[in-house]
Enzyme design. Sequence first.
Site, PDB file in Angstrom:
ATOM      1  N   LYS A 185       0.856  -1.200   0.000  1.00 22.06           N
ATOM      2  CA  LYS A 185       0.000   0.000   0.000  1.00 22.06           C
ATOM      3  C   LYS A 185       0.886   1.242   0.000  1.00 22.06           C
ATOM      4  O   LYS A 185       1.593   1.521   0.962  1.00 22.06           O
ATOM      5  CB  LYS A 185      -0.895   0.044   1.245  1.00 22.06           C
ATOM      6  CG  LYS A 185      -1.947   1.136   1.131  1.00 22.06           C
ATOM      7  CD  LYS A 185      -2.554   1.539   2.459  1.00 22.06           C
ATOM      8  CE  LYS A 185      -2.042   2.837   2.991  1.00 22.06           C
ATOM      9  NZ  LYS A 185      -2.142   4.016   2.125  1.00 22.06           N
ATOM     10  N   SER A 239       5.170   8.117   9.747  1.00 24.14           N
ATOM     11  CA  SER A 239       5.272   8.892  10.984  1.00 24.14           C
ATOM     12  C   SER A 239       5.389   7.976  12.203  1.00 24.14           C
ATOM     13  O   SER A 239       4.893   6.834  12.198  1.00 24.14           O
ATOM     14  CB  SER A 239       4.041   9.788  11.127  1.00 24.14           C
ATOM     15  OG  SER A 239       2.877   9.002  11.113  1.00 24.14           O
ATOM     16  N   GLY A 243       3.318   4.460  13.063  1.00 25.93           N
ATOM     17  CA  GLY A 243       4.101   3.240  13.293  1.00 25.93           C
ATOM     18  C   GLY A 243       3.815   2.647  14.661  1.00 25.93           C
ATOM     19  O   GLY A 243       3.653   1.427  14.817  1.00 25.93           O
ATOM     20  N   GLU A 259      10.258   2.299  10.111  1.00 30.31           N
ATOM     21  CA  GLU A 259      11.194   3.407   9.878  1.00 30.31           C
ATOM     22  C   GLU A 259      10.398   4.694  10.016  1.00 30.31           C
ATOM     23  O   GLU A 259       9.530   4.987   9.195  1.00 30.31           O
ATOM     24  CB  GLU A 259      11.827   3.279   8.492  1.00 30.31           C
ATOM     25  CG  GLU A 259      12.687   2.032   8.321  1.00 30.31           C
ATOM     26  CD  GLU A 259      13.796   1.926   9.355  1.00 30.31           C
ATOM     27  OE1 GLU A 259      14.196   2.954   9.937  1.00 30.31           O
ATOM     28  OE2 GLU A 259      14.252   0.804   9.617  1.00 30.31           O
ATOM     29  N   CYS A 293      13.150  12.289   6.012  1.00 32.50           N
ATOM     30  CA  CYS A 293      13.171  11.822   7.399  1.00 32.50           C
ATOM     31  C   CYS A 293      14.520  12.109   8.040  1.00 32.50           C
ATOM     32  O   CYS A 293      14.614  12.296   9.241  1.00 32.50           O
ATOM     33  CB  CYS A 293      12.855  10.338   7.457  1.00 32.50           C
ATOM     34  SG  CYS A 293      13.936   9.359   6.405  1.00 32.50           S
ATOM     35  N   GLU A 393       9.069  16.779  15.384  1.00 30.78           N
ATOM     36  CA  GLU A 393       9.382  16.694  13.958  1.00 30.78           C
ATOM     37  C   GLU A 393       8.432  17.621  13.197  1.00 30.78           C
ATOM     38  O   GLU A 393       7.214  17.518  13.350  1.00 30.78           O
ATOM     39  CB  GLU A 393       9.213  15.264  13.439  1.00 30.78           C
ATOM     40  CG  GLU A 393       9.604  15.153  11.972  1.00 30.78           C
ATOM     41  CD  GLU A 393       9.366  13.768  11.371  1.00 30.78           C
ATOM     42  OE1 GLU A 393       8.262  13.232  11.542  1.00 30.78           O
ATOM     43  OE2 GLU A 393      10.285  13.237  10.732  1.00 30.78           O
TER      44      GLU A 393
END
Length: 492
Positions: A185, A239, A243, A259, A293, A393
Amino acid sequence: MRPPSTEGAADTEEFPNLIAGERISSPSGRLFANINPADNSDLVGHFQQSTAADAQAAVNAAAAAFARWRRTPITKRAAILNRAADHLEARADQIALEITREMGKSLGLARDEVLRSAQTLRFYAVEGQSLTGEVFPNDDADMTVYTLREPLGVVSVITPWNFPISIPARKIAPALITGNTVVFKPSSDAPLSGYRLAEALMVAGLPKGVLNFITGKAGEIGPDITEPPVIRAISFTGSTSAGEQICRAVSFVTRTQMELGGKNPLIVMDDADLDLAVDLTAKGGLSLAGQACTGTSRVLVMKQVRAEFTARLLAKVKAIKIGSGLTSGMEMGPLATAKQLETVLRYVAIGKREATHLYGGDRLTGAAYDGGYFVSPAIFTDVTQEMTIAREEIFGPVIAIIEVDSYADAIAKANASEYGLSAAIVTRSPRAMHDFASDIQSGTVKINRTTTGNLINAPFGGLKRSSTSTFRESGRTGLEFYTQIKTVYRGI
Ligand code: NAP
């Protein structure tokens, strides 16, 4: 199987799911639009708003294909990866144009990304063939003890929009070469690049059901492609919040490789080449409009050189040419989505309240900008590690300058983050270089290089909340994630 058409690329074409080797529209009849973030009047394509039933079909197809694929000779699996790489290379210009249109990066960076994805397929076609078990000495002359490395089964691959073809390639290639079958996906904000990768693999001869491409909003199909017990592993990039949510929802028998986000520091020591430090800050923090990232978001500068570094950085940043990725000479493109724009402007407003605002962070207007999500790069100074803009972030072109008065102070502040993805130092001191590699809490360590960028053949991942502490991506470790070990005791 019938390979999907590559005719009539993009425009307002409707793109299907690719399930069990067939081009399938969702029975829901619902579509979502993929638009150009530099020019919202440019519709890149329509994609399937899949349902739970579509997701189940994709998972079932992958499960049905597993027994045969795992027994397909590895040289045949490798040949498919190599042919898919040929396909990507032959269409690099077309796919690069689509990447630029769907997520905004420059055509040059987009083309590099397509070619890197082809290289990734080729790398795993070779490296996957030498992943072996071990043989163990033992006292029984009539017994051999060895390990087998076997595929896991059905794996889910879920990816973001910022590297919309290379991140899928570095997850899917090692999964396939080791004999797993995949449900893939892509991001709803850049699904076409992932479609092109899936298409390349199918044109290359991948058997039906081995890779199943499905689009749809995470809120609707996320649980259906992560939680069923038949899914043995999830490789996710996105994000930290998403995750962590996935990890909480899945069983402990599901292997995960997450990740996630970063808040990457770059330390500028007082002996640094300041022009190099400025270049690395601008490149690491602002290329891709700060949407990497591993992008530089905190610059920890020694007190003695802060004024000079800041002046040179400001001069450089003010000269950056901002525009659509399709325009030649542009250096910074748009933010990728309306949500990204809203987030960046919100953090700029926070930064203006808590620190000293030196430059930028404004939404750009005018003929070249009105149709897209353009902002000027923002620079803040007098930032402390406690401030929101130093902790959270932002994932945009916002640089926070934090003054430090010693190497120890710089390391303490750099490490005072819940993230640990990438970190850099600019220095001429061999002692600082040496110490930094061991003192910094970061999965990627750069010395006199940008925080961004990583090799195909070297492990990649973060510490703390930037990654799961399981298996690294890329290189040989990328293969290990997709295999499990059996220990065999074989007598005569
Ligand atoms: P995101 O919103 O977390 O989405 C990433 C992908 O996950 C998308 O395909 C999304 O689908 C899907 N998703 C979200 N929630 C899900 C759930 N509960 N179940 C299943 N799928 C789910 O992240 P993004 O905005 O695309 O990407 C930016 C983030 O990615 C940043 O935090 C950045 O640091 C991180 N990133 C990390 C790395 C790395 O290697 N560490 C590399 C690149 C980016 P939808 O699109 O349908 O929502």
